[in-house]
Design an enzyme around this catalytic site. Structure first.
Site, PDB file in Angstrom:
ATOM      1  N   TYR A   1      -4.403  -4.840  10.832  1.00 14.04           N
ATOM      2  CA  TYR A   1      -3.844  -3.849   9.921  1.00 14.04           C
ATOM      3  C   TYR A   1      -3.709  -2.482  10.567  1.00 14.04           C
ATOM      4  CZ  TYR A   1      -4.862  -7.230   6.227  1.00 14.04           C
ATOM      5  OH  TYR A   1      -4.902  -8.361   5.448  1.00 14.04           O
TER       6      TYR A   1
ATOM      7  N   VAL B   1      -3.106 -14.233  11.058  1.00 15.65           N
ATOM      8  CA  VAL B   1      -3.256 -14.791   9.722  1.00 15.65           C
ATOM      9  C   VAL B   1      -3.391 -13.720   8.637  1.00 15.65           C
ATOM     10  CG1 VAL B   1      -4.171 -16.982  10.534  1.00 15.65           C
ATOM     11  CG2 VAL B   1      -5.753 -15.115  10.020  1.00 15.65           C
ATOM     12  N   GLU B   2      -3.403 -12.461   9.037  1.00 10.46           N
ATOM     13  CA  GLU B   2      -3.336 -11.361   8.072  1.00 10.46           C
ATOM     14  C   GLU B   2      -2.697 -10.162   8.737  1.00 10.46           C
ATOM     15  OE1 GLU B   2      -6.746 -10.065   5.837  1.00 10.46           O
ATOM     16  OE2 GLU B   2      -7.567 -12.095   5.715  1.00 10.46           O
ATOM     17  N   ASN B   3      -1.706  -9.605   8.054  1.00 13.19           N
ATOM     18  CA  ASN B   3      -1.065  -8.351   8.440  1.00 13.19           C
ATOM     19  C   ASN B   3      -0.229  -7.947   7.241  1.00 13.19           C
ATOM     20  OD1 ASN B   3       1.897  -7.398   9.977  1.00 13.19           O
ATOM     21  ND2 ASN B   3       0.041  -6.212  10.306  1.00 13.19           N
TER      22      ASN B   3
END
Length: 465
Positions: A301, A361-363
């Site tokens: 992030y 797997v997350e952004n």
């Protein structure tokens, strides 16, 4: 140079059970640490009483509305959806001998629905929650007994879903335990750094045993770890700042080093010696650690800086990881600095360090999306954010980095983890829900919904480079 993403690149989104499912006491589900933190992972433990309310109790009601939501994901062209299994749906207290059939059956339905739409599940075993019973009765991961409880849980779901799930993750953002020990390892109150690392050791052993079990029970599956990608730059080119950045990066890379290389690195052993930390271990622990992951997944992030100047660091610290802000970067509404090139840097750093496939797997970008007079949400800021990050993923692939896929965090609006906020919206899909629980829960497509659909359909050709 390649102009499109690889044919087998996995496109999709990522969700967590405690942030979307709701149905917090349905079908035999037990209380989790997330249930006891109604104001988010940095809030206070609240004893739950009949009639009280937390927005996470209903969340976005994915538990009952998943067929419609999955249909919307398929409309965007998803080939992968990251979800988590709520441990408390399978073992409500965490230490039962037999699993809860109702919980197992619900995930059967979820995976079957994904299969009908041609979407591959990527399943996290433990995503920011664990049975509250294991905290109350055993003291969380500080107790060695949790290793066996987790292995039983992992083997149960591997056996049940062996024909339906071929991609697995062990612990979500495992390095976050250093910042939020209750959420990460179930430690309450004033715990020392030694207490936290002892609990982390037990969790790393459990992760190794889960990898071993997955390889035994589902030979054609792959299982990875999951890191919070906290990339740190030196604040200046002073050698002291460069070394401070090296040390800060090692605080999270340590977890990857153990899970990818199978042993404790020398720098952490020195750190333990200098801080007087002595882990209680058993010989079998180190056998378990040698079962290393097949790939590395991570969230990204923001980036941050580090400096050896303590007074400067204290003056500048910000955001949830207490990283020193970068004066050259803009920030989101929540103070998270936006650094697309940092994602390319991180991908190359992890590839050079481990030579294992990588999976983003997350952004994502959390923002206060507001419908206009026509009820539309023109979230161009989100489109710009994702575009710029995906361009850097494309650059990294052309650098020679093996990237398995990209699952955007929060493809549908959900409850934020840090403060359990509804207002912090990430989704391509808007959910009509307010903090007090009011709202119709109706789903509607944002502008980014159609944009992401076109990116996926073109394998990235529509990105603005």
């Amino acid at each position: 140079m390649k102009t499109q993403f690889p044919d087998d690149f996995l496109w999709g989104g990522a969700l967590a059970a405690n942030q979307v499912e709701g149905a917090w006491r349905e079908d035999g589900k037990g209380l989790s640490t997330s249930d006891m933190l109604p104001e988010g992972i940095f809030g206070q433990v609240v004893e739950r009483r009949p009639g009280d309310f937390s927005i996470k109790d209903i969340a976005i009601d994915f538990y009952h509305r998943y067929p419609n939501d999955i249909s919307l994901f398929r409309e965007m062209g998803f080939t992968c959806l990251r979800v988590s299994v709520a441990w408390t749906r399978i073992f409500p207290q965490g230490d039962e001998r037999e699993p809860n059939e109702a919980g197992l059956a619900w995930y059967d339905k979820l995976f079957d629905e994904l299969a009908r739409h041609g979407i591959q599940p990527l399943v996290t075993l433990s995503h920011y929650e664990m049975p509250w019973g294991l905290v109350q009765n055993y003291g969380g991961w500080g107790n060695r007994k949790l290793i066996a409880f987790f292995e039983r849980y992992a083997r149960t779901v591997f056996t049940r879903y062996r024909s339906k799930v071929k991609l697995w993750l062990t612990f979500n953002e495992i390095n976050m335990s250093l910042h939020a020990p209750l959420t990460g390892v179930g430690l309450q109150g004033d715990c020392t750094k030694g207490d936290i690392y002892q609990a982390i050791h037990h969790q790393l052993v459990a992760s190794g045993l889960a990898v071993k079990a997955c390889h035994e029970l589902i030979p054609d599956a792959r299982i990875g770890n999951m890191l919070l990608g906290g990339l740190i730059y030196p604040l200046t080119c002073k050698p002291e700042d460069v070394f401070a950045a090296l040390q800060e990066n090692r605080r999270w890379q340590f977890f990857g080093d153990v899970q990818c290389r199978g042993h404790y690195p020398g720098y952490i052993k020195r750190d333990f010696r200098e801080q007087g930390i002595e882990l209680q271990t058993e010989p079998a622990d180190f056998d378990a650690l040698r079962h290393t992951v097949d790939f590395i997944s991570f969230s990204y992030y923001m980036s941050g800086c580090a400096t050896a100047d303590v007074s400067q660091a204290e003056k500048l610290r910000g955001n949830i990881l207490d990283m020193v802000p970068n004066p050259h970067l803009e920030s989101s509404e929540w103070g998270w600095q936006i650094d697309p090139i940092g994602l390319r840097t991180l991908l190359n750093t992890l590839w050079d360090r481990y030579q294992k496939p990588l999976f983003i797997v997350e952004n994502g970008l959390g923002a206060q999306d507001k419908p206009d007079a026509d009820g539309q949400i023109n979230d161009d800021y989100r489109i710009r954010y994702i575009n710029d990050h995906l361009v850097q993923v494309w650059e990294a692939i052309n650098d020679g980095v093996e990237v398995m896929g990209y699952t955007y965090w929060g493809p549908i609006d959900l409850i934020s983890a840090s403060k359990a906020e509804v207002a912090k919206r990430y989704g391509f899909i808007y959910v009509d829900l307010n903090q007090d629980g009011s709202g119709t829960l109706k789903r509607s497509r944002k502008k980014s919904f159609y944009w992401y659909r076109d990116v996926i359909n073109s394998r990235g050709a529509t990105l603005k480079r």
